[in-house]
Design an enzyme around this catalytic site. Structure first.
Site, PDB file in Angstrom:
ATOM      1  N   TRP A 196       2.080 -39.381  82.710  1.00 30.30           N
ATOM      2  CA  TRP A 196       2.172 -40.180  81.480  1.00 30.30           C
ATOM      3  C   TRP A 196       2.565 -41.614  81.780  1.00 30.30           C
ATOM      4  O   TRP A 196       2.034 -42.554  81.188  1.00 30.30           O
ATOM      5  CB  TRP A 196       3.134 -39.523  80.479  1.00 30.30           C
ATOM      6  CG  TRP A 196       2.672 -38.148  80.090  1.00 30.30           C
ATOM      7  CD1 TRP A 196       3.250 -36.961  80.429  1.00 30.30           C
ATOM      8  CD2 TRP A 196       1.488 -37.815  79.351  1.00 30.30           C
ATOM      9  NE1 TRP A 196       2.511 -35.923  79.938  1.00 30.30           N
ATOM     10  CE2 TRP A 196       1.437 -36.398  79.273  1.00 30.30           C
ATOM     11  CE3 TRP A 196       0.473 -38.556  78.741  1.00 30.30           C
ATOM     12  CZ2 TRP A 196       0.408 -35.715  78.600  1.00 30.30           C
ATOM     13  CZ3 TRP A 196      -0.564 -37.886  78.074  1.00 30.30           C
ATOM     14  CH2 TRP A 196      -0.587 -36.489  78.011  1.00 30.30           C
TER      15      TRP A 196
ATOM     16  N   ASP B  96       9.160 -43.964  76.658  1.00 30.51           N
ATOM     17  CA  ASP B  96       8.355 -42.923  76.009  1.00 30.51           C
ATOM     18  C   ASP B  96       9.211 -41.666  76.003  1.00 30.51           C
ATOM     19  O   ASP B  96       9.463 -41.062  77.046  1.00 30.51           O
ATOM     20  CB  ASP B  96       7.068 -42.704  76.817  1.00 30.51           C
ATOM     21  CG  ASP B  96       6.244 -41.534  76.284  1.00 30.51           C
ATOM     22  OD1 ASP B  96       6.651 -40.916  75.272  1.00 30.51           O
ATOM     23  OD2 ASP B  96       5.197 -41.235  76.890  1.00 30.51           O
TER      24      ASP B  96
ATOM     25  N   LYS C 198       6.525 -32.447  69.830  1.00 28.95           N
ATOM     26  CA  LYS C 198       7.310 -31.600  70.719  1.00 28.95           C
ATOM     27  C   LYS C 198       8.708 -31.371  70.140  1.00 28.95           C
ATOM     28  O   LYS C 198       9.079 -30.247  69.861  1.00 28.95           O
ATOM     29  CB  LYS C 198       7.358 -32.205  72.116  1.00 28.95           C
ATOM     30  CG  LYS C 198       5.947 -32.325  72.730  1.00 28.95           C
ATOM     31  CD  LYS C 198       5.955 -33.014  74.072  1.00 28.95           C
ATOM     32  CE  LYS C 198       4.606 -33.589  74.437  1.00 28.95           C
ATOM     33  NZ  LYS C 198       3.566 -32.603  74.683  1.00 28.95           N
TER      34      LYS C 198
END
Lengths: 362, 362
Positions: free
Chosen positions: A102, A173, A197
């Site tokens: 990511w 993030d 999530k």
């Protein structure tokens, strides 16, 4: 009801009580005679939800008034681009710490619109098995921000202590570990995260941005991509993802009722301790590639002695209604995602299954 | 259940049967033991929903195979920017037909990233009361596309016959009248629309793009903003707004069961005929500013003899549980939004109220 044990890497489990509340009021929201799916985003009833979601988040995380809380569409992947589009420009650089797939994606998008630097990477032979230490970071004191991925879902690593970046704000993030515990937000200039999530369903992304960083944001980019647009209009510049924000509000209420983020952290630590406990009890059988001090409380990744045994493990999991245990296709093996709303009872049942499986096949 | 009569300009009414189905399976989607809000977007169960939503839309609208159907987040406002970012560039122009506030916004965003032209505008004294005639359009045969807003929610106008643009593909914002009737898609290179009026809940935007236009799309813009990214990965490049797409699928099934878009058009024509019938029966009382041949089947706008009467009209509407009738703040007056899933019975009750109100106050 026969609930599955949901270990999906995201979208992930939500609290059953939240789902039940959604179900009970789905046809008539707040006595409006309409579903929450049908109400105007300009109505007082929706605005109450929108503002409650913000103020609950502010309260739970202790976010000071000099931060804006935004609810945007488009996913965290859009933020990989929005962050540098807003904050970079000629002569402005940013530092990226690369700890997995990511952060690599975030860095790649930043390169497309500016000139970011790599401040550190823990990639070794194409894998990431740890978080870098403070002394490994080659930080540029002139950088506009230092970007980190707080939890790495694929490789199962997590920042336990956030880096000291001096006067340079951290941009993080936090898609996969937002709200997992209380933390001090002051070193952060911007936090973003997809909800699916630890916060709610897929379809909304939260952005928390500090005033000083907001003031530096560009105004020569498309209006819908400017943080200033959404901060100015309280995320109501255009129609927001109403339903997803409504669920975020219910989830935040649920956390508060349970005991806030201190309680949430306790739960998450207990769940992770149980799974890693099994792994460490059978070190010859469950091989965890991640350095112990970098282990993620959200995603535990491990291998079994053979792919054949991994397949058998996954096959046997079905009978227990364990869902989502297969590791990411890029790394293989097993991944246990135990996000905020995965119940301790599910983790306990999985831990017992792991113990039995190890004893039977070791 | 005491359902309100939902005339909201969007988000808007959904079919009650769809809401009931959502409610009934909210805790256990397709026997998974999980809510649709919790399932992985990479799971077979979700993929079936995703693909069914696409194929139902393809079937209902008769969309040929040379068009891609994408489900994106971020709202139609993001498309105001994504369309020119993907399709414009040095030496490439596009024509915009300005028929209201939304086309103005689309044009403004196109100007930020390229050099679009105004092919026509029907703005007179700051108002838009009609759709331009074919002979008014000053089209550039070299334009990459001609942009129109098919229905103008604020001013209550609608394109009844789409313009003849020769070999130049039409790009249409159909956010507020998508699926209201069958139409020939061949002249269109790209259609986009936020779901929250005629397709589903807020949180997903549909983009239908033809192969030849897709091939011209740029690859030097942020990856998440490239149409090619989403076409290549079937809108699963990143986590899509799962729940909103699930509802879109249920809505499309509902239309199909009812009789498809031919049936839908019949319903919509009947509803609009009823409301405009009342307006035309009391021309001294209900003053409709829009040219008759440009009237929208989705949003009927009108004024009463005084603002005092308008307020009284809105006040009286509450007792009937009519919601959302206040005109847009920029134009005032009354707006009746009667999108696809506003029942004929609601329109009938409103029409009677309008008749009574006119008789009582004329």
């Amino acid at each position: 009801m026969n609930r599955a044990h949901n270990f999906n890497p995201g979208p992930a489990a939500l609290p059953l009580e939240v789902l039940q509340k959604v179900q009970s009021e789905l046809l008539d929201f707040a006595g409006t005679g309409m579903s929450i799916l049908e109400v105007s985003h300009r109505s007082k009833d929706y605005e109450a939800v929108h503002n409650a979601a913000q103020s609950l988040m502010r309260e739970l995380l202790g976010i000071p008034e000099n931060y804006h809380i935004l609810f945007l569409g488009g996913g965290a992947s859009l933020q990989f681009s929005m962050v540098p589009m807003n904050l970079l420009g000629p002569g402005v650089s940013a530092d990226y710490v690369i700890t997995g797939a990511w952060s690599q994606k975030a860095f790649k998008e930043a390169k497309l619109v500016g000139n970011p630097r790599v401040a550190a990477t823990t990639e070794e032979d194409g894998k990431f098995t740890r978080i870098p230490k403070q002394e490994e970071l080659q930080l540029d004191p002139q950088a506009r921000y230092v970007h980190i991925t707080s939890n790495n879902t694929i490789f199962g690593t997590q920042w336990h202590t956030f880096p000291n970046t001096g006067n340079v704000p951290i941009v993080a993030d936090m898609s996969s570990d937002f709200l997992w515990r209380p933390f001090d937000i002051k070193p952060f200039g911007l936090i973003y995260g997809g909800a699916q999530k630890n916060l709610g369903p897929a379809g909304v992304t939260v952005v928390i941005i500090r005033d000083d960083l907001l003031a530096l944001c560009r105004e020569d980019i498309p209006i819908i991509l400017r943080f200033k647009t959404h901060a100015k209009d309280n995320s109501l510049y255009n129609t927001p993802p109403v339903f997803a924000i409504y669920i975020v509000k219910l989830v935040l209420e649920w956390i508060k009722e349970k005991g806030g983020l201190a309680w949430m952290e306790q739960e998450n630590r207990a769940k992770a301790a149980r799974i890693y406990g099994v792994i460490d009890s059978y070190p010859e059988f469950y091989r965890a590639p991640v350095a112990k001090d970098s282990r993620s409380f959200m995603n535990a990744v491990f291998r079994l002695p053979s792919e054949e045994l991994e397949n058998k493990f996954l096959e046997g999991a079905k009978a227990h209604r364990f869902v989502g245990l297969k590791g990411h296709r890029s790394v293989g093996g097993i991944r246990v995602s135990m996000y905020n709303y995965v119940p301790k009872s599910s983790v306990e049942e999985l831990a017992r299954y792991m113990e039995e499986f190890a004893r039977a096949h070791a």
